[in-house]
Design an enzyme around this catalytic site. Structure first.
Site, PDB file in Angstrom:
ATOM      1  N   GLU A  88       0.837  -1.204   0.000  1.00  0.00           N
ATOM      2  CA  GLU A  88       0.000   0.000   0.000  1.00  0.00           C
ATOM      3  C   GLU A  88       0.868   1.250   0.000  1.00  0.00           C
ATOM      4  O   GLU A  88       1.857   1.325   0.707  1.00  0.00           O
ATOM      5  CB  GLU A  88      -0.905   0.017   1.244  1.00  0.00           C
ATOM      6  CG  GLU A  88      -1.910  -1.125   1.293  1.00  0.00           C
ATOM      7  CD  GLU A  88      -2.987  -1.018   0.221  1.00  0.00           C
ATOM      8  OE1 GLU A  88      -3.099   0.065  -0.403  1.00  0.00           O
ATOM      9  OE2 GLU A  88      -3.705  -2.020   0.013  1.00  0.00           O
ATOM     10  N   ARG A  98     -17.685  -0.352   6.153  1.00  0.00           N
ATOM     11  CA  ARG A  98     -18.785  -0.878   5.322  1.00  0.00           C
ATOM     12  C   ARG A  98     -19.459  -2.027   6.054  1.00  0.00           C
ATOM     13  O   ARG A  98     -20.620  -2.329   5.858  1.00  0.00           O
ATOM     14  CB  ARG A  98     -18.238  -1.336   3.964  1.00  0.00           C
ATOM     15  CG  ARG A  98     -19.309  -1.640   2.928  1.00  0.00           C
ATOM     16  CD  ARG A  98     -18.695  -2.002   1.574  1.00  0.00           C
ATOM     17  NE  ARG A  98     -17.669  -3.027   1.655  1.00  0.00           N
ATOM     18  CZ  ARG A  98     -17.895  -4.330   1.781  1.00  0.00           C
ATOM     19  NH1 ARG A  98     -19.137  -4.785   1.837  1.00  0.00           N
ATOM     20  NH2 ARG A  98     -16.900  -5.177   1.846  1.00  0.00           N
ATOM     21  N   CYS A 151      -7.787  -2.287   8.254  1.00  0.00           N
ATOM     22  CA  CYS A 151      -6.425  -2.324   7.710  1.00  0.00           C
ATOM     23  C   CYS A 151      -5.869  -0.922   7.524  1.00  0.00           C
ATOM     24  O   CYS A 151      -4.754  -0.629   7.945  1.00  0.00           O
ATOM     25  CB  CYS A 151      -6.391  -3.088   6.389  1.00  0.00           C
ATOM     26  SG  CYS A 151      -6.524  -4.863   6.635  1.00  0.00           S
ATOM     27  N   HIS A 176      -1.450  -5.657   1.485  1.00  0.00           N
ATOM     28  CA  HIS A 176      -2.677  -6.465   1.396  1.00  0.00           C
ATOM     29  C   HIS A 176      -2.395  -7.718   0.558  1.00  0.00           C
ATOM     30  O   HIS A 176      -1.636  -7.656  -0.422  1.00  0.00           O
ATOM     31  CB  HIS A 176      -3.801  -5.665   0.725  1.00  0.00           C
ATOM     32  CG  HIS A 176      -4.739  -5.007   1.699  1.00  0.00           C
ATOM     33  ND1 HIS A 176      -4.920  -3.643   1.738  1.00  0.00           N
ATOM     34  CD2 HIS A 176      -5.557  -5.524   2.667  1.00  0.00           C
ATOM     35  CE1 HIS A 176      -5.821  -3.354   2.684  1.00  0.00           C
ATOM     36  NE2 HIS A 176      -6.208  -4.476   3.260  1.00  0.00           N
TER      37      HIS A 176
END
Ligand code: PCA
Length: 224
Positions: A88, A98, A151, A176
């Site tokens: 990332e 979410r 994360c 990830h």
């Protein structure tokens, strides 16, 4: 004559997450724990599992950092649906769940750190890691978003802790990884990566992060 004392090994902290979202396993923990005790270039890898919980994840990470004083911190998480290992680039100062975390919390548009900067860049050589992964036959790309769930939250917390501690030369970042095949089997069409490949990928990431001081200039951009 007493034998000369070896200096204590410097440490690398590798973290993975507990399962979340109804899954029985999390590939990040399965891959990370396989590397516990591995040494490379005089650095000893310590694997730690983080709770998939806003707040508690950063607290566990800070505790592990206090205990180990690592020279490198690499946090790993599952990105179900991604086909590649993805270092990332950036952590943003926002929590927007979410789904609920493992403690039932679902913050919406709350900063990770009130008054913290908008974002932090990874201090890992992310382009060199992608290059070395591809050279080893592992599909990989830079990712320009770690999402807004736990994360990204942990990644932001990590970079904030590193900034606060200001220890020169200590690096950190987030990677990830895809589902394991046994998870993808429940989501027909979803991509996955074998555990042995994931473990090898993390070995490469640690090695490159320890050895490559300045990242390479190679595109890792996306049009959208
Ligand atoms: N992946 C989630 C949180 C824990 C994990 O492994 C995420 O991408 O936010």
């Amino acid at each position: 004559m007493p034998s000369p004392k070896k200096p204590p090994p410097s440490s690398v902290l590798l973290t993975g997450f507990e399962p979340f979202g109804g899954e029985a396993i999390n590939p990040s923990w399965e891959a990370v724990r396989a590397l516990d005790g591995w040494t490379h270039a005089g650095a000893l890898v310590h694997a730690r599992q983080m709770p998939c919980v806003f707040g508690a994840a950063i607290e566990s990470l800070a505790e592990a950092m206090d205990e180990l004083e690592p020279r490198l911190v690499l946090c790993i998480g599952q990105a179900g649906g991604r086909a590649e290992v993805t270092p990332e680039r950036v952590a943003i100062n926002i929590d927007d769940g979410r789904i609920a975390d493992n403690a039932g919390q679902q913050p919406v548009d709350v900063p990770v750190v009130p008054e913290g900067p908008t974002a932090y860049f990874s201090t890992l050589p992310i382009k060199a890691i992608v290059r070395d992964l591809r050279a080893a036959g592992v599909p990989a790309s830079v990712s320009n978003t770690a999402g807004t769930f736990v994360c990204n939250h942990l990644f932001y917390g990590l970079m904030h802790e590193l900034a606060r501690r200001a220890k020169p030369g200590v690096r950190g970042g987030f990677i990830h990884i895809p589902y394991l095949p046994e998870q993808a089997a429940n989501f027909p069409g979803a991509p996955s990566m074998a555990l042995a490949t994931l473990v090898e990928a993390l070995r490469i990431a640690v090695r490159t992060a320890l050895e490559v001081e300045r990242d390479i200039a190679e595109t890792g951009g996306q049009l959208h």
